[in-house]
Design an enzyme around this catalytic site. Sequence first.
Site, mmCIF file in Angstrom:
data_model
loop_
_atom_site.group_PDB
_atom_site.id
_atom_site.type_symbol
_atom_site.label_atom_id
_atom_site.label_comp_id
_atom_site.label_asym_id
_atom_site.label_seq_id
_atom_site.Cartn_x
_atom_site.Cartn_y
_atom_site.Cartn_z
ATOM 1 N N ASP A 287 0.863 -1.171 0.000
ATOM 2 C CA ASP A 287 0.000 0.000 0.000
ATOM 3 C C ASP A 287 0.912 1.236 0.000
ATOM 4 O O ASP A 287 2.113 1.125 0.209
ATOM 5 C CB ASP A 287 -0.895 -0.043 1.246
ATOM 6 C CG ASP A 287 -1.834 1.134 1.324
ATOM 7 O OD1 ASP A 287 -2.389 1.498 0.282
ATOM 8 O OD2 ASP A 287 -1.988 1.699 2.420
ATOM 9 N N THR B 270 0.021 4.870 1.509
ATOM 10 C CA THR B 270 -0.042 5.673 2.725
ATOM 11 C C THR B 270 0.179 4.818 3.968
ATOM 12 O O THR B 270 -0.538 3.850 4.205
ATOM 13 C CB THR B 270 -1.406 6.388 2.833
ATOM 14 O OG1 THR B 270 -1.611 7.155 1.660
ATOM 15 C CG2 THR B 270 -1.433 7.293 4.058
ATOM 16 N N ASP C 247 -1.797 -1.142 6.025
ATOM 17 C CA ASP C 247 -1.973 -0.683 7.405
ATOM 18 C C ASP C 247 -3.363 -0.176 7.729
ATOM 19 O O ASP C 247 -3.647 0.155 8.870
ATOM 20 C CB ASP C 247 -0.963 0.436 7.705
ATOM 21 C CG ASP C 247 -1.343 1.748 7.033
ATOM 22 O OD1 ASP C 247 -1.938 1.690 5.930
ATOM 23 O OD2 ASP C 247 -1.056 2.818 7.595
#
Length: 837
Positions: A523, A525, A724
Amino acid sequence: MTHTYKITGMSCQGCRTKVEKALNGIDGISAKVTLEPAEAIITMDKHIQTEKLQEALSASGNYSIEMKAHEKDTKEKVHHHHGTTPIKVNREETGGVYYCPMHCEGDKTYDKPGHCPVCGMDLLKQPTLKQATQFTCPMHPEIISDQPGSCPICGMDLVPLGGNLEEEDKVYETLLRKFKIATIFTVPIFLIAMSEMIPGNPIFKLMELKYWNWVQFAFSIPVVFYATWMFFQRAWQSIITWKLNMFTLIGIGAGVAWLFSLVALLFPDVFPDQFKTHHGTVYVYFEAATVILTLVLLGQLLEARAHGKTNSAIKELLKLAPNTATRIVGDKESTVSIDDIQKGDLLRVKPGEKIPVDGSIKTGEAIIDESMISGEPVPVEKKTGDKVSSGTINGNKTFVMLAEKVGSETLLSQIIEMVNSASRSKAPIQKMADKISGYFVPVVVLIAIVTFIVWAIYGPEPSYVYAFVNAIAVLIIACPCALGLATPMSVMVGVGKGAQSGILIKNAESLEKMNAIDVVIIDKTGTVTEGKPSVEKVVSVNSDFNEKDVLERIVALNSSSEHPLAQATLRYGEENKIKVQPISNFEAVTGKGVIGKLGKEELALGNQKLMEHVKAKIDNKLDEQVKAAQKQGKTVSYLAVGNKAVGFVVISDKIKASSAAAIHKLQQEGLKVIMFTGDNEDTARAVSGTLNLDGFKAGMLPEDKLNEIKKLQGEGKKVAMAGDGINDAPALSQADIGIAMGTGTDVAIESAAITLVKGDLNGIAKARLLSHKVMGNIKGNLFFALGYNVLGIPVAAGLLYPVFGILLSPMIAALAMSFSSVSVILNSLRLRSAKID
């Protein structure tokens, strides 16, 4: 809202785990299940019908759930709601570890409450992260018991879970005591038997051989019926359950030798002359039986000590938790046990102290040593509002923190629980070892029978004696105890090693699978970037709204959002003294942004897909400015009022300093690294170019990430996904290996198989190297375990006798069998010093 439910059908800790996992699998639920009492405390965003809870439990087993009622003084039955202030119940303390708060006698502790004998102060109870000790089988980790005893499958002694040093010492001390007794009685038996090799045998001047045989019998009784009796119990258990194992062979081999000797002693005339010595007595094998049993006991003793070493990582983690903390109430400070800390408490942390619970800094600054949890040696600077974790060590400053997670909710507790769970899980390769063991024992018994028959027919005189001794040697040297230890020992050490390096492994299967990964999905961010976005600027492109007007509306919308980008705009608004206005009809549109109503204005804040969703028009001037910022790798959110986009906010999130090096390291190992992000194409391309990724996909919703991973898996790829956020959870669950950043959400961590405490991509490279070393170690263990058997069985059967005249004594066979276990243990412990950086 939080409610208490009664659970029926749970009989062990394994049941408790299954029920808790099933309940937590329901969207909008956080459940904590206990065995005693059998109940679930469930926190839910909105009320969920009991029928839905029951449906989830029925899919996991024969469990039932019902709402629990509590009677008030008026005997009115009411539904139990948990408030923010827990009610403390006074109970008489009957167990635990107690210490003097003045430490008058150093580290000395007591096992019951009372007064310090030196200063007279009340002894305080030492808090523990895991109150109850549970036990598991080292060869069958799925077996979990609240009491010590024997494994119902293989009969081995159950060992404590969780690195309980006291309980482990009890197991070791019991075995050590039995080993000493066995040795004391076995040595004389061995010397008596071996004395026949001494010319003029001096002991025969004291008594005849037949009387010395009775002495051997007497000395063997404590060895067989006390020190090593559990081996025969386990052998019997394995036969009646037909779960054949190492103790089957030991019990048959040593048992037959001892019983044969007893019959020979009592009824010597029933044996043919072939079995008799030149003294007229029948050959007895008390020395072979007792030496074999004592050597096996030595192996068990070494294993018990090895389990203590393999759990050293958990023990070190347990030591991180402090006993007490300084709580602030009003203008007064008092020292309290960490068990008494509640959420919302203010705690003062002084220089050099361990942080007692998870929370955030309320006032002050600090430099925190987080190496014991993250594995990184460099201390981290913290300021007001930053998160701190239990067990980490404060530097040379004082600060006040707000307690946010206590007890089992803390990161340290979760790490310990995860390490415990992973240590007792089975890797797929263990199934191969279990399958080999299942066929191995019957085959060995058959080989022993064939060995006896061949020697009895074709062997030299006394042929029956040769047949008997060689058959026993085959049974003993083939004992597969090392085979059973090969995988669990490596997994236990490897999981502990990972925990010390900030890599939390949920189960052994993920540790094995990590070695086979060929594609890593990341991912953006919070994974590639620091996850600490900051607002660069707010732009208005409409004459009816200035920049302050745009910012006011952005802040109003984001005040109801938990997204990191939203928090960045709120901080920016606070810096610019923007008053937060109430918003209504707020809704988070997954993967797109947020919408809501401010007064009569319909507002929308998010990406281009959200603008299309709310049918907001974006004029050319606005579009050009946004694209220019996105090409620089910035994240841009449009603000729409009604059906028109009136401005935007530019947010930057710095790429982690370690990301480029970590990605390069993974690529050097032959892995493809691809980025999936919900951000726009231009921003994703800029980040991908900076990091030299193998590819990227932008504008992805959670279901898009999920589908792309399914597509890769359909092509035969083994996929690891690192993320996350809540939106990463479906993809993390679908991937062959889900890797959660420890800085992310609880949902992401729960969905992942591996958690990186520091939230650094370097952890993926470390996890892969750890997996590689553990799998190599397991294969080495299997070689040691099977190598002795494969080479030893033909020698024990007498294959070398016709050419070289070599036979293998049952006692030497027992020594070789024990040495194979020692080899496996020592090889596993090598992982403790393995470098995975």
